[in-house]
Design a protein around this motif. Sequence first.
Motif, PDB file in Angstrom:
ATOM      1  N   ASP A   1       0.864  -1.184   0.000  1.00  0.00           N
ATOM      2  CA  ASP A   1       0.000   0.000   0.000  1.00  0.00           C
ATOM      3  C   ASP A   1       0.896   1.227   0.000  1.00  0.00           C
ATOM      4  O   ASP A   1       1.240   1.767   1.036  1.00  0.00           O
ATOM      5  N   LEU A   2       1.310   1.651  -1.199  1.00  0.00           N
ATOM      6  CA  LEU A   2       2.218   2.781  -1.315  1.00  0.00           C
ATOM      7  C   LEU A   2       1.609   4.036  -0.706  1.00  0.00           C
ATOM      8  O   LEU A   2       0.382   4.167  -0.683  1.00  0.00           O
ATOM      9  N   PRO A   3       2.435   4.971  -0.177  1.00  0.00           N
ATOM     10  CA  PRO A   3       3.875   5.077  -0.360  1.00  0.00           C
ATOM     11  C   PRO A   3       4.726   4.257   0.607  1.00  0.00           C
ATOM     12  O   PRO A   3       5.950   4.368   0.558  1.00  0.00           O
ATOM     13  N   ASP A   4       4.130   3.476   1.520  1.00  0.00           N
ATOM     14  CA  ASP A   4       4.968   2.544   2.276  1.00  0.00           C
ATOM     15  C   ASP A   4       5.610   1.571   1.297  1.00  0.00           C
ATOM     16  O   ASP A   4       4.923   1.013   0.440  1.00  0.00           O
TER      17      ASP A   4
ATOM     18  N   LEU B   1      -2.452   9.172   4.045  1.00  0.00           N
ATOM     19  CA  LEU B   1      -1.222   8.386   4.086  1.00  0.00           C
ATOM     20  C   LEU B   1      -1.034   7.719   5.444  1.00  0.00           C
ATOM     21  O   LEU B   1      -1.458   8.232   6.473  1.00  0.00           O
ATOM     22  N   PHE B   2      -0.370   6.573   5.427  1.00  0.00           N
ATOM     23  CA  PHE B   2       0.140   5.912   6.628  1.00  0.00           C
ATOM     24  C   PHE B   2      -0.967   5.481   7.583  1.00  0.00           C
ATOM     25  O   PHE B   2      -0.883   5.651   8.788  1.00  0.00           O
ATOM     26  N   GLY B   3      -2.048   4.923   7.027  1.00  0.00           N
ATOM     27  CA  GLY B   3      -3.045   4.278   7.871  1.00  0.00           C
ATOM     28  C   GLY B   3      -4.132   5.160   8.409  1.00  0.00           C
ATOM     29  O   GLY B   3      -4.767   4.812   9.407  1.00  0.00           O
ATOM     30  N   HIS B   4      -4.387   6.287   7.785  1.00  0.00           N
ATOM     31  CA  HIS B   4      -5.492   7.137   8.208  1.00  0.00           C
ATOM     32  C   HIS B   4      -6.745   6.784   7.408  1.00  0.00           C
ATOM     33  O   HIS B   4      -6.860   7.137   6.237  1.00  0.00           O
ATOM     34  N   GLY B   5      -7.669   6.091   8.036  1.00  0.00           N
ATOM     35  CA  GLY B   5      -8.945   5.809   7.379  1.00  0.00           C
ATOM     36  C   GLY B   5      -9.832   7.019   7.384  1.00  0.00           C
ATOM     37  O   GLY B   5      -9.652   7.951   8.175  1.00  0.00           O
ATOM     38  N   SER B   6     -10.818   7.037   6.490  1.00  0.00           N
ATOM     39  CA  SER B   6     -11.722   8.188   6.396  1.00  0.00           C
ATOM     40  C   SER B   6     -12.989   7.796   5.684  1.00  0.00           C
ATOM     41  O   SER B   6     -12.982   7.548   4.482  1.00  0.00           O
ATOM     42  N   ALA B   7     -14.095   7.733   6.435  1.00  0.00           N
ATOM     43  CA  ALA B   7     -15.409   7.516   5.842  1.00  0.00           C
ATOM     44  C   ALA B   7     -16.449   8.163   6.741  1.00  0.00           C
ATOM     45  O   ALA B   7     -16.328   8.098   7.971  1.00  0.00           O
ATOM     46  N   VAL B   8     -17.430   8.779   6.125  1.00  0.00           N
ATOM     47  CA  VAL B   8     -18.522   9.432   6.860  1.00  0.00           C
ATOM     48  C   VAL B   8     -19.830   8.958   6.271  1.00  0.00           C
ATOM     49  O   VAL B   8     -19.988   8.928   5.037  1.00  0.00           O
ATOM     50  N   VAL B   9     -20.780   8.592   7.121  1.00  0.00           N
ATOM     51  CA  VAL B   9     -22.128   8.250   6.692  1.00  0.00           C
ATOM     52  C   VAL B   9     -23.066   9.372   7.136  1.00  0.00           C
ATOM     53  O   VAL B   9     -23.083   9.747   8.315  1.00  0.00           O
TER      54      VAL B   9
ATOM     55  N   VAL C   1       3.366 -15.600  10.040  1.00  0.00           N
ATOM     56  CA  VAL C   1       2.772 -16.146  11.258  1.00  0.00           C
ATOM     57  C   VAL C   1       1.263 -15.954  11.281  1.00  0.00           C
ATOM     58  O   VAL C   1       0.513 -16.859  11.652  1.00  0.00           O
ATOM     59  N   VAL C   2       0.800 -14.784  10.883  1.00  0.00           N
ATOM     60  CA  VAL C   2      -0.621 -14.462  10.920  1.00  0.00           C
ATOM     61  C   VAL C   2      -1.148 -14.369   9.497  1.00  0.00           C
ATOM     62  O   VAL C   2      -0.548 -13.721   8.653  1.00  0.00           O
ATOM     63  N   GLY C   3      -2.279 -14.982   9.231  1.00  0.00           N
ATOM     64  CA  GLY C   3      -2.868 -14.915   7.908  1.00  0.00           C
ATOM     65  C   GLY C   3      -3.373 -13.527   7.598  1.00  0.00           C
ATOM     66  O   GLY C   3      -3.764 -12.782   8.506  1.00  0.00           O
ATOM     67  N   PRO C   4      -3.360 -13.142   6.328  1.00  0.00           N
ATOM     68  CA  PRO C   4      -3.850 -11.808   5.957  1.00  0.00           C
ATOM     69  C   PRO C   4      -5.339 -11.665   6.224  1.00  0.00           C
ATOM     70  O   PRO C   4      -6.089 -12.643   6.249  1.00  0.00           O
ATOM     71  N   SER C   5      -5.764 -10.426   6.431  1.00  0.00           N
ATOM     72  CA  SER C   5      -7.175 -10.135   6.657  1.00  0.00           C
ATOM     73  C   SER C   5      -7.985 -10.499   5.415  1.00  0.00           C
ATOM     74  O   SER C   5      -7.495 -10.384   4.284  1.00  0.00           O
ATOM     75  N   PRO C   6      -9.242 -10.923   5.599  1.00  0.00           N
ATOM     76  CA  PRO C   6     -10.071 -11.240   4.434  1.00  0.00           C
ATOM     77  C   PRO C   6     -10.475 -10.013   3.630  1.00  0.00           C
ATOM     78  O   PRO C   6     -11.004 -10.138   2.533  1.00  0.00           O
ATOM     79  N   ARG C   7     -10.228  -8.812   4.166  1.00  0.00           N
ATOM     80  CA  ARG C   7     -10.585  -7.601   3.434  1.00  0.00           C
ATOM     81  C   ARG C   7      -9.419  -6.622   3.448  1.00  0.00           C
ATOM     82  O   ARG C   7      -8.572  -6.656   4.335  1.00  0.00           O
ATOM     83  N   SER C   8      -9.393  -5.746   2.475  1.00  0.00           N
ATOM     84  CA  SER C   8      -8.330  -4.750   2.377  1.00  0.00           C
ATOM     85  C   SER C   8      -8.531  -3.648   3.406  1.00  0.00           C
ATOM     86  O   SER C   8      -9.607  -3.518   4.010  1.00  0.00           O
ATOM     87  N   PHE C   9      -7.491  -2.838   3.586  1.00  0.00           N
ATOM     88  CA  PHE C   9      -7.618  -1.702   4.494  1.00  0.00           C
ATOM     89  C   PHE C   9      -8.750  -0.782   4.062  1.00  0.00           C
ATOM     90  O   PHE C   9      -9.595  -0.380   4.864  1.00  0.00           O
TER      91      PHE C   9
END
Length: 396
Positions: free
Chosen positions: A252-255, A385-393, A263-271
């Motif tokens: 997930d660029l720019p990372d 960037l860098f893990g900041h989610g953003s959604a408004v309902v 060790v841990v399986g990936p999440s079933p959904r994307s970020f």
Amino acid sequence: MTGDVAVLGAGMHPWGKWGRSFVEYGTTAARAALADAGIDWQQVRSVVGADTVRCGYPGYVAGATFAQALGWQGARVTSVYAACASGAQAINTARSQILAGMADVVLVVGADSAPKGFFAPAGGDRPDDPDWLRFRVLGATNPAYFGLYARRRMALYGDTPEDFALVKVKNAAAGALNPNARYRRTVSAEDVAASPVVADPLRLLDICATSDGAAALVLCSMDFARRHGAADPVRIRAVSTVTPTYPKAVLDLPDIATDSAAVVGPSPRSFRASIALAAYEEAGIGPDDLSLAEVYDLSTALELEWYEDIGLCGAGEGAKLVREGATALGGRVPVNVSGGLASFGEAVPAQAIAQVCELTWQLRGAAGERQIPGARAGITANQGLFGHGSAVVAVR
């Protein structure tokens, strides 16, 4: 206690390249929102400013900057920064203050004077900063990784440049109807194909510009709204600001590195999908309840990905939706009826707030020629960037 807060007012300064201070733009948007709300500046008890970090000292303390520009009157101030998610963080901060009883009326403002061309890192050597590293080590400007996302879709799902062009055609048609948009002319698929290649396979008209602009909201408690005579206001029902989960199995660029999945399986959904899911769960609605969506179309290809992330279709089916016209005005779930970033460009601290302005006008039935009949619920989606989610309902 209800989780709803009322949107009493919405205002914007038109997007463009005006060459003036972001403070001027934000003050104009704030005054428009106050006028729309029908309240006096003196009634505002808190100001939350979304920061811009390219404009020097005032941008880092945006709450105080706008409070001073409007005239000191004792309101509390807050400044937030979360890259492109700054506006949603500001909305969430305002909502939290209202629900906590700290203020009945809060003004949220975001504004920017963006540089010409693509965004570049701030000066100095910062080898521990992934944003600096991707410019210096990879030479990866924003359009470069927009192109990588597009190539990934082409490889996984068979999307084509022609599919991407349809997104621009759709958004330009909507933006032509929006007086706040920077670009207000329709374009054809042929126009997109004739524009210069920027980051193969994306062309100039596939990629959003950088812009000046501002947006503001007046939020209040439901009790204040009723006392003010707004019996059925637009309501913000959920704000999602979640972060990724371990491990991040897809780059997930720019990372430029991912967590190990050993060790841990990936999440079933994307970020990005988790951002919308958290908003739906909090609001008690799902994708089938939406009347519209405003999503973060940094590029045409990225908009198709958001269709899937917010649950309008399954993985790899985004292009099918745009081909069918399902996300255009008059379609099943119109997306980016404001015109999106394709028509506005990026004014980073303002854009998530501007998305909520569009939901507000649509849910009020006040969007003019781009009005969606009977709109009752909408979602915004964005990503900093860098893990900041953003959604408004927002609902009505």
